[in-house]
Scaffold this motif. Sequence first.
Motif, short mmCIF file in Angstrom:
data_model
loop_
_atom_site.label_atom_id
_atom_site.label_comp_id
_atom_site.label_asym_id
_atom_site.label_seq_id
_atom_site.Cartn_x
_atom_site.Cartn_y
_atom_site.Cartn_z
N SER A 63 83.90 -30.99 -62.86
CA SER A 63 82.60 -30.37 -62.58
C SER A 63 82.59 -30.02 -61.10
CB SER A 63 81.46 -31.33 -62.91
OG SER A 63 80.20 -30.73 -62.64
N GLY A 64 82.68 -28.72 -60.80
CA GLY A 64 82.82 -28.29 -59.41
C GLY A 64 84.14 -28.78 -58.86
N ASN A 65 84.11 -29.55 -57.78
CA ASN A 65 85.33 -30.12 -57.22
C ASN A 65 85.39 -31.64 -57.42
OD1 ASN A 65 83.33 -30.81 -55.46
ND2 ASN A 65 84.39 -30.13 -53.60
N GLN A 66 84.71 -32.09 -58.49
CA GLN A 66 84.70 -33.51 -58.82
C GLN A 66 85.36 -33.74 -60.18
OE1 GLN A 66 80.36 -34.15 -58.45
NE2 GLN A 66 80.88 -35.75 -56.97
N LEU A 67 86.06 -34.87 -60.28
CA LEU A 67 86.63 -35.32 -61.54
C LEU A 67 85.70 -36.41 -62.08
CD1 LEU A 67 89.15 -34.94 -63.36
CD2 LEU A 67 90.19 -36.86 -62.12
N ILE A 68 85.35 -36.31 -63.37
CA ILE A 68 84.40 -37.25 -63.97
C ILE A 68 84.97 -37.78 -65.27
CG2 ILE A 68 82.04 -37.56 -64.84
CD1 ILE A 68 81.22 -35.15 -63.14
N SER A 69 84.87 -39.09 -65.47
CA SER A 69 85.43 -39.66 -66.69
C SER A 69 84.36 -39.87 -67.76
CB SER A 69 86.10 -41.01 -66.41
OG SER A 69 85.19 -42.03 -66.06
N HIS A 70 84.27 -39.28 -68.82
CA HIS A 70 84.12 -37.91 -69.19
C HIS A 70 82.65 -37.70 -69.48
CE1 HIS A 70 84.16 -34.47 -71.98
NE2 HIS A 70 85.44 -34.24 -71.76
N GLN A 71 82.03 -36.63 -69.06
CA GLN A 71 80.58 -36.45 -69.19
C GLN A 71 80.12 -36.36 -70.64
OE1 GLN A 71 80.47 -33.18 -66.18
NE2 GLN A 71 78.57 -34.17 -65.54
N GLY A 72 81.01 -36.03 -71.53
CA GLY A 72 80.64 -35.93 -72.94
C GLY A 72 80.70 -37.25 -73.68
N LEU A 73 81.05 -38.33 -72.98
CA LEU A 73 81.19 -39.64 -73.60
C LEU A 73 80.28 -40.66 -72.91
CD1 LEU A 73 85.10 -39.69 -73.84
CD2 LEU A 73 83.48 -39.03 -75.63
N THR A 74 79.83 -41.64 -73.67
CA THR A 74 78.92 -42.65 -73.14
C THR A 74 79.55 -43.40 -71.98
OG1 THR A 74 78.04 -42.93 -75.37
CG2 THR A 74 77.45 -44.61 -73.75
N PHE A 75 80.81 -43.72 -72.11
CA PHE A 75 81.56 -44.38 -71.04
C PHE A 75 83.00 -43.91 -71.14
CE2 PHE A 75 80.82 -47.37 -74.59
CZ PHE A 75 82.10 -47.44 -75.11
N GLY A 76 83.79 -44.30 -70.17
CA GLY A 76 85.18 -43.83 -70.17
C GLY A 76 86.07 -44.82 -69.45
N GLY A 77 86.62 -44.41 -68.31
CA GLY A 77 87.55 -45.27 -67.61
C GLY A 77 88.94 -45.20 -68.21
N LEU A 78 89.82 -46.00 -67.66
CA LEU A 78 91.21 -46.00 -68.11
C LEU A 78 91.35 -46.64 -69.48
CD1 LEU A 78 93.44 -47.13 -65.10
CD2 LEU A 78 93.22 -44.82 -66.03
N LEU A 79 92.16 -46.00 -70.32
CA LEU A 79 92.67 -46.64 -71.53
C LEU A 79 94.02 -47.22 -71.14
CD1 LEU A 79 91.82 -43.88 -74.12
CD2 LEU A 79 90.67 -46.06 -73.82
N ILE A 80 94.20 -48.51 -71.37
CA ILE A 80 95.32 -49.23 -70.78
C ILE A 80 96.27 -49.76 -71.85
CG2 ILE A 80 95.96 -51.20 -69.33
CD1 ILE A 80 93.25 -50.92 -67.94
N LYS A 81 97.55 -49.60 -71.59
CA LYS A 81 98.59 -50.14 -72.45
C LYS A 81 98.50 -51.67 -72.48
CE LYS A 81 103.68 -49.78 -72.78
NZ LYS A 81 104.86 -49.18 -72.10
N ALA A 82 98.66 -52.26 -73.64
CA ALA A 82 98.46 -53.70 -73.78
C ALA A 82 99.38 -54.51 -72.88
CB ALA A 82 98.67 -54.11 -75.24
N SER A 83 100.58 -54.03 -72.65
CA SER A 83 101.55 -54.79 -71.86
C SER A 83 101.41 -54.56 -70.36
CB SER A 83 102.98 -54.43 -72.29
OG SER A 83 103.23 -53.04 -72.06
N ALA A 84 100.52 -53.67 -69.93
CA ALA A 84 100.39 -53.34 -68.51
C ALA A 84 99.92 -54.55 -67.70
CB ALA A 84 99.41 -52.19 -68.33
N LYS A 85 100.51 -54.72 -66.52
CA LYS A 85 100.17 -55.84 -65.65
C LYS A 85 99.30 -55.35 -64.48
CE LYS A 85 104.28 -58.53 -66.84
NZ LYS A 85 104.80 -57.61 -67.87
N GLN A 86 98.69 -56.32 -63.79
CA GLN A 86 97.74 -55.98 -62.74
C GLN A 86 98.34 -55.09 -61.65
OE1 GLN A 86 94.13 -56.98 -62.36
NE2 GLN A 86 94.62 -55.10 -61.27
N ASN A 87 99.53 -55.41 -61.17
CA ASN A 87 100.14 -54.59 -60.12
C ASN A 87 100.36 -53.15 -60.57
OD1 ASN A 87 100.25 -56.30 -57.94
ND2 ASN A 87 102.25 -57.16 -58.48
N GLU A 88 100.67 -52.98 -61.85
CA GLU A 88 100.87 -51.63 -62.37
C GLU A 88 99.57 -50.83 -62.36
OE1 GLU A 88 104.41 -51.90 -65.60
OE2 GLU A 88 102.66 -53.15 -66.04
N ILE A 89 98.46 -51.49 -62.69
CA ILE A 89 97.19 -50.79 -62.70
C ILE A 89 96.73 -50.49 -61.27
CG2 ILE A 89 94.78 -50.85 -63.48
CD1 ILE A 89 96.97 -50.52 -65.67
#
Length: 314
Positions: A63-89
């Motif tokens: 939207s303009g020069n902003q990235l938004i996670s996603h305006q068409g959804l109630t919430f968003g954020g990262l979808l994370i692989k089950a095996s991902a560790k904290q340092n990787e995120i």
Amino acid sequence: MFVKKYQNEDSIIWNEFVSLAKNSHFFFLRKYMDYHSSRFIDHSLMIYDDKNSLIALLPANISGNQLISHQGLTFGGLLIKASAKQNEILSVFKALQDYLSANKLTSLTYKRMPYIYHEMPCDEDLYALFRVNAKLIRRDVSSTIKLEKQIKYSKGRKWIVKKASESGMIYQESTDINSFWSNLTAVLQRVHGVNPVHTVDEIKYLHETFPKNIKFYTATLNNEEVSGAVIFEVGNTVHTQYLFNSELGRQVGALDGLIDYLVKNTYADRAYFDFGISNEDQGRVLNEGLISQKEGFGARAVVHDFYEIYPGCE
């Protein structure tokens, strides 16, 4: 880490990752996200680790020069692989900051998924948000019943549920979406002067596409549909996407009776029953009447947080 902008040819990989993520939700699948693609400029991201393995997805739009996670959804954020560790995120978030810089984007608005939708511990993004100096810009409050340890109804709710029960109300799942949507629209117009966010054709398409996740329940009295609920089912959590109560429904307590039926019968084996938010003005105004009704059923607060992430914060 490598950040790639989603393209239509990535849909199979995207959907497979969503189904395996530890915070999966059906409305991150492309058939849900893309039904309203004409309203938003999709700019979803796929994040790969140094071994070229997909580690996270970010449903988003521009939207303009902003990235938004996603305006068409109630919430968003990262979808994370089950095996991902904290340092990787942590590395994922730094890669997202670099992506903002490289694409001359001023910020990323990050709509974090509430924990009740996590299938396993999934707060890696919350710690990473702290580490990149993300700014909390909004907090909505939803009301949720923990079904295995449900707080007792308030006296007022008990009385209304009893009143509905004595009226001879019938509760059931409905397949007549046209009638349901007509009644819902009439109530929203009369009470709030607005229409449902979804058109009848959109909700019919979504129901046909996700029949196991989207359900319609009604309360009828003398063959008249007086109250209804659209339920979104996601794993152990169910959410009331829409609720309506006609004038007659209000008189006989139909909606309270329907909610009681859903909580104590249809979804008694789930973990959470979520009513959604009770906020206005970007979370700064609490609709006390609305939240009081939800709390009367024993629901308590679960927050929806919005963060702003900037290029090169750390």
